[in-house]
Design a protein around this motif. Structure first.
Motif, PDB file in Angstrom:
ATOM      1  N   ALA A  25       0.838  -1.193   0.000  1.00 19.72           N
ATOM      2  CA  ALA A  25       0.000   0.000   0.000  1.00 19.72           C
ATOM      3  C   ALA A  25       0.878   1.250   0.000  1.00 19.72           C
ATOM      4  N   LEU A  53      -4.207   6.400  -2.641  1.00 28.24           N
ATOM      5  CA  LEU A  53      -4.564   5.994  -1.284  1.00 28.24           C
ATOM      6  C   LEU A  53      -6.021   5.573  -1.140  1.00 28.24           C
ATOM      7  N   HIS A  54      -6.792   5.674  -2.215  1.00 22.73           N
ATOM      8  CA  HIS A  54      -8.231   5.382  -2.171  1.00 22.73           C
ATOM      9  C   HIS A  54      -8.481   3.901  -1.878  1.00 22.73           C
ATOM     10  N   ASP A  55      -9.369   3.635  -0.926  1.00 24.45           N
ATOM     11  CA  ASP A  55      -9.802   2.265  -0.630  1.00 24.45           C
ATOM     12  C   ASP A  55     -11.078   1.964  -1.402  1.00 24.45           C
ATOM     13  N   TYR A  56     -11.158   0.768  -1.965  1.00 27.33           N
ATOM     14  CA  TYR A  56     -12.338   0.337  -2.716  1.00 27.33           C
ATOM     15  C   TYR A  56     -13.224  -0.503  -1.805  1.00 27.33           C
ATOM     16  N   TRP A 107     -13.440  -4.358  -1.903  1.00 26.36           N
ATOM     17  CA  TRP A 107     -12.305  -5.135  -1.430  1.00 26.36           C
ATOM     18  C   TRP A 107     -11.898  -4.773  -0.022  1.00 26.36           C
ATOM     19  N   GLY A 108     -12.232  -3.555   0.404  1.00 27.41           N
ATOM     20  CA  GLY A 108     -11.728  -3.075   1.675  1.00 27.41           C
ATOM     21  C   GLY A 108     -10.239  -2.810   1.617  1.00 27.41           C
ATOM     22  N   SER A 109      -9.731  -2.582   0.412  1.00 30.55           N
ATOM     23  CA  SER A 109      -8.314  -2.279   0.233  1.00 30.55           C
ATOM     24  C   SER A 109      -8.150  -1.400  -1.001  1.00 30.55           C
ATOM     25  N   ARG A 110      -6.926  -1.127  -1.309  1.00 33.28           N
ATOM     26  CA  ARG A 110      -6.612  -0.186  -2.379  1.00 33.28           C
ATOM     27  C   ARG A 110      -6.517  -0.854  -3.738  1.00 33.28           C
ATOM     28  N   TRP A 118      -0.731   0.004  -5.986  1.00 30.67           N
ATOM     29  CA  TRP A 118       0.243  -0.622  -5.109  1.00 30.67           C
ATOM     30  C   TRP A 118       1.659  -0.191  -5.481  1.00 30.67           C
ATOM     31  N   ARG A 177      -7.406  -2.033 -10.079  1.00 30.39           N
ATOM     32  CA  ARG A 177      -8.513  -1.404  -9.364  1.00 30.39           C
ATOM     33  C   ARG A 177      -9.835  -1.701 -10.036  1.00 30.39           C
ATOM     34  N   ASP A 187     -16.519   1.262  -7.674  1.00 28.96           N
ATOM     35  CA  ASP A 187     -16.129   1.135  -6.266  1.00 28.96           C
ATOM     36  C   ASP A 187     -16.730  -0.072  -5.553  1.00 28.96           C
TER      37      ASP A 187
END
Length: 185
Positions: A14, A56-59, A62-65, A68, A85, A89
């Motif tokens: 991340a 830095l956006h979280d999707y 997925w609960g993650s970015r 990378w 990505r 969203d």
């Protein structure tokens, strides 16, 4: 720091705000940016206010970015980044694959290694159904990475470029790989 995955030679982790200087150097290499903005420099303010927030956006799906930072596994050297990505969203079904690596990493197979690992993770762990990628038609290096990563040419199209850059007159290309195609390999 959250690592998405590791390959034989890469760590994909991340992004953090501590990556600002590395991003600034990457986006100020005119060859790296040649097929993205014609090689124009990027300011620190653009990195801090526009680029880093996107990375830095979280999707939620997925609960993650979806972006990378790529580091060389043995040395920890910053090589660039990978994009994997969701296009929406809240749905992991279709993702966009992308990569931006510094010149020192070109021609060494890092882009293909990272792309293949992300595709594998997407189809095995992240409920991805389709991976898509696009680039300028004249960007033969990026097209080759897409092909070596298992994606197939889908279409040629003309995008809306805010400012024309050298080669944009030839249009863009889209590649794809579906879960079904990946499973048949």
């Amino acid at each position: 720091m959250l690592n998405l995955l590791e390959t034989e030679r890469l760590v994909l982790r991340a992004f953090t705000t501590a990556d600002t200087d590395d991003l600034l150097a990457l986006d100020n290499d005119s060859e790296v940016m040649r097929f993205l903005n014609g090689g124009r420099p990027t300011t620190r303010e653009e990195i801090e206010t526009r680029i880093l927030p996107r990375l830095l956006h979280d999707y939620p799906c997925w609960g993650s970015r979806g972006y990378w930072a790529a580091q060389e596994k043995n040395t920890g050297a910053f090589l660039g980044w990978f994009e994997f990505r969701p296009l929406e969203d809240h749905s992991p079904a279709v993702v966009e694959l992308g990569y931006r690596l510094n010149q020192a990493a070109w021609g060494l197979g890092y882009a293909t290694e990272g792309a293949r690992a992300l595709i594998h993770k997407g189809f095995t762990d992240l409920e991805v159904e389709r991976v898509t990628a696009n680039t300028m038609a004249v960007n033969t290096r990026s097209r080759r990475v897409m092909e070596k990563s298992g994606l197939s040419f889908l279409r040629h199209f003309t995008g809306d470029w805010p400012e024309a850059i050298e080669g944009s007159e030839h249009g863009e290309v889209e590649y794809e790989l579906t879960r079904t195609e990946w499973e048949q390999r």
